[in-house]
Design a protein around this motif. Sequence first.
Motif, PDB file in Angstrom:
ATOM      1  N   ASP A  50       0.849  -1.191   0.000  1.00  0.00           N
ATOM      2  CA  ASP A  50       0.000   0.000   0.000  1.00  0.00           C
ATOM      3  C   ASP A  50       0.886   1.243   0.000  1.00  0.00           C
ATOM      4  OD1 ASP A  50      -1.693   2.145   0.520  1.00  0.00           O
ATOM      5  OD2 ASP A  50      -2.992   0.959   1.818  1.00  0.00           O
ATOM      6  N   PRO A  51       0.963   1.981  -1.131  1.00  0.00           N
ATOM      7  CA  PRO A  51       1.867   3.135  -1.185  1.00  0.00           C
ATOM      8  C   PRO A  51       1.530   4.239  -0.206  1.00  0.00           C
ATOM      9  CG  PRO A  51       0.418   3.094  -3.108  1.00  0.00           C
ATOM     10  CD  PRO A  51       0.230   1.785  -2.393  1.00  0.00           C
ATOM     11  N   ASN A 107      13.216  13.157 -20.203  1.00  0.00           N
ATOM     12  CA  ASN A 107      12.255  13.494 -19.152  1.00  0.00           C
ATOM     13  C   ASN A 107      11.188  12.421 -18.995  1.00  0.00           C
ATOM     14  OD1 ASN A 107      13.421  15.801 -18.222  1.00  0.00           O
ATOM     15  ND2 ASN A 107      11.987  17.210 -19.186  1.00  0.00           N
ATOM     16  N   LEU A 108      10.832  11.757 -20.081  1.00  0.00           N
ATOM     17  CA  LEU A 108       9.861  10.672 -19.975  1.00  0.00           C
ATOM     18  C   LEU A 108      10.465   9.501 -19.212  1.00  0.00           C
ATOM     19  CD1 LEU A 108       7.029   9.791 -20.671  1.00  0.00           C
ATOM     20  CD2 LEU A 108       7.873   8.919 -22.855  1.00  0.00           C
ATOM     21  N   ALA A 109      11.770   9.250 -19.405  1.00  0.00           N
ATOM     22  CA  ALA A 109      12.447   8.212 -18.632  1.00  0.00           C
ATOM     23  C   ALA A 109      12.451   8.567 -17.146  1.00  0.00           C
ATOM     24  CB  ALA A 109      13.879   8.036 -19.141  1.00  0.00           C
ATOM     25  N   LYS A 110      12.700   9.835 -16.829  1.00  0.00           N
ATOM     26  CA  LYS A 110      12.652  10.279 -15.432  1.00  0.00           C
ATOM     27  C   LYS A 110      11.254  10.089 -14.862  1.00  0.00           C
ATOM     28  CE  LYS A 110      16.225  13.877 -15.752  1.00  0.00           C
ATOM     29  NZ  LYS A 110      16.491  15.327 -15.596  1.00  0.00           N
ATOM     30  N   TRP A 111      10.239  10.428 -15.675  1.00  0.00           N
ATOM     31  CA  TRP A 111       8.861  10.267 -15.201  1.00  0.00           C
ATOM     32  C   TRP A 111       8.574   8.818 -14.853  1.00  0.00           C
ATOM     33  CZ3 TRP A 111       4.747   7.283 -16.550  1.00  0.00           C
ATOM     34  CH2 TRP A 111       3.512   7.608 -15.973  1.00  0.00           C
ATOM     35  N   ARG A 112       9.035   7.887 -15.677  1.00  0.00           N
ATOM     36  CA  ARG A 112       8.768   6.475 -15.434  1.00  0.00           C
ATOM     37  C   ARG A 112       9.408   6.012 -14.126  1.00  0.00           C
ATOM     38  NH1 ARG A 112      11.457   3.701 -19.548  1.00  0.00           N
ATOM     39  NH2 ARG A 112      10.168   1.840 -19.353  1.00  0.00           N
ATOM     40  N   ILE A 113      10.628   6.492 -13.841  1.00  0.00           N
ATOM     41  CA  ILE A 113      11.307   6.113 -12.608  1.00  0.00           C
ATOM     42  C   ILE A 113      10.592   6.716 -11.399  1.00  0.00           C
ATOM     43  CG2 ILE A 113      13.466   6.311 -11.318  1.00  0.00           C
ATOM     44  CD1 ILE A 113      14.898   6.386 -14.071  1.00  0.00           C
ATOM     45  N   LEU A 114      10.219   7.996 -11.491  1.00  0.00           N
ATOM     46  CA  LEU A 114       9.491   8.637 -10.389  1.00  0.00           C
ATOM     47  C   LEU A 114       8.138   7.970 -10.161  1.00  0.00           C
ATOM     48  CD1 LEU A 114      10.295  12.382 -11.112  1.00  0.00           C
ATOM     49  CD2 LEU A 114      10.908  11.137  -9.043  1.00  0.00           C
ATOM     50  N   ASN A 115       7.493   7.564 -11.240  1.00  0.00           N
ATOM     51  CA  ASN A 115       6.177   6.941 -11.100  1.00  0.00           C
ATOM     52  C   ASN A 115       6.274   5.592 -10.381  1.00  0.00           C
ATOM     53  OD1 ASN A 115       3.341   7.303 -11.731  1.00  0.00           O
ATOM     54  ND2 ASN A 115       3.551   5.477 -12.992  1.00  0.00           N
ATOM     55  N   ARG A 116       7.369   4.879 -10.596  1.00  0.00           N
ATOM     56  CA  ARG A 116       7.566   3.626  -9.869  1.00  0.00           C
ATOM     57  C   ARG A 116       7.668   3.896  -8.374  1.00  0.00           C
ATOM     58  NH1 ARG A 116      12.379   1.861 -13.942  1.00  0.00           N
ATOM     59  NH2 ARG A 116      11.095   1.515 -15.800  1.00  0.00           N
ATOM     60  N   HIS A 118       6.304   6.465  -6.875  1.00  0.00           N
ATOM     61  CA  HIS A 118       4.947   6.851  -6.488  1.00  0.00           C
ATOM     62  C   HIS A 118       4.081   5.626  -6.208  1.00  0.00           C
ATOM     63  CE1 HIS A 118       1.337   9.723  -7.458  1.00  0.00           C
ATOM     64  NE2 HIS A 118       1.464   9.470  -6.177  1.00  0.00           N
ATOM     65  N   ASP A 119       4.275   4.582  -7.004  1.00  0.00           N
ATOM     66  CA  ASP A 119       3.471   3.374  -6.858  1.00  0.00           C
ATOM     67  C   ASP A 119       3.789   2.597  -5.580  1.00  0.00           C
ATOM     68  OD1 ASP A 119       1.974   3.746  -9.117  1.00  0.00           O
ATOM     69  OD2 ASP A 119       3.190   2.455 -10.397  1.00  0.00           O
ATOM     70  N   ARG A 120       4.980   2.771  -5.052  1.00  0.00           N
ATOM     71  CA  ARG A 120       5.333   1.980  -3.867  1.00  0.00           C
ATOM     72  C   ARG A 120       5.453   2.795  -2.585  1.00  0.00           C
ATOM     73  NH1 ARG A 120      10.246   2.126  -6.835  1.00  0.00           N
ATOM     74  NH2 ARG A 120      11.975   3.128  -5.693  1.00  0.00           N
TER      75      ARG A 120
END
Length: 463
Positions: A50-51, A107-116, A118-120
């Motif tokens: 649960d993030p 920046n899209l690569a950075k977004w993907r890493i930050l989103n991971r 966010h998910d956890r």
Amino acid sequence: MSLSSILLKRLQLPRRIIAAVNVYGTRSFTTTEGHRPTIVHKRSLDILHDPWFNKGTAFSMTERDRLDLRGLLPPNVMSSEQQIERFMADLKRLQLSARDGPSDPNNLAKWRILNRLHDRNETMYYKVLIDNIEEYAPVVYTPTVGLVCQNYSGLFRRPRGMYFSVEDRGEMMSMVYNWPADQVCSTCKGPYFCWCFMDIMFSNMSSSYNIFRVTCRITFYVIQGLLTEARDNIDPDARPFARNVKESERQGLREGAKLVEVVQQVKPDVLLGLSAVGGLFSKEVLEALKSSTSTRPAIFPMSNPTKNAECTPEEAFSIVGDNIIFGSGSPFANVDLGNGHIGHCNQANNMFLFPGIGLGTLLSGSRIVSDGMLQAAAECLASYMTEEEVLKGIIYPSISRIRDITKEVAASVIKEAIEEDLAEGYREMDGRELRKLNEEEIKNFVMNNMWIPEYPTLVYKKD
């Protein structure tokens, strides 16, 4: 600068609302009022998945025993600062290896890493953003968010919040109850897929607010050409802006006239682009703007993402001249004009206002967001700019001050809600008590209710 506040008051644009819903559960958020233990009704792996509640290696040994986490995490206990330091090092190292290939922008690569992240771990995610807001605001918001939307089907990993589409009209109220939470907050935005000119006569600048008091005359132009009452099948939302045929003819303009023709004849002071057509403000259009009646014409290519901007700052400054005011929807680097002069590229970003408007409305207890509350928010933001900054062409504050800006904007929204007798109060601060607060006390009330991304102490309670 006045353009934000005055457009809200003068133009009275019709609003079409779409809702992006941000949902909060029963978690007790950490505010400056102090730390309160949070009661949770889950343990073990359910907590780690649960993030909202997951702290990763920051769970203390006491919490690990209390929540049946011992043995499910590495034995080392880390502070939130140590976690962020480790994440930032990984981000710098991984942002390139996470790319899907040459077509995947950095920046899209950075977004993907930050989103991971966010998910956890929600708390750590927001702490990273707050501590590095200037670097990552363009990643989690404009312009990268435009790329994310365009590639959303491929980037989607897990549901977050709630999703409403046009097919759900008439069912939205019942849908809200599908989310297991006591409180659901929504953020609304009105999209305008058009662009227009404004002839603005600057008659006075207020030294206290640096707000231009203006009289606006709008020439509404869509991609198909100048919009007049002679056009067939005018969109109802655009009809109030259709130009009178005789008035247009007196200016030598006809229905559907090309953009460059309109600029040549109208001689606008402000060129505002919301077309989503990259390069629409061509060299010919910008050359025509040099005949503007204003000594400091303003150019606002507002379309996102960056490739959709109607022009670049380099094009605007090099063609129209060093004296322009430039603001864009996407962030651009300042332009070196030579001789020590800088062409300032302002990002006209609604993130300066939306958090404060939302927070102020929530804390005031107002059931609506009135035009006056929006006006108060815009004027508050304008007050951040000194006359010296405005004369240099700087019309927005630094994004690094976003937390303080949010506090000030929220306080202004609350004050306006009180003046309009809309304030009903929030939690223990009812409307009657809210009305007793002076300006400084309202700001303290706001600050004490701003969320701080810190890990709360978790206590398990069986359902």
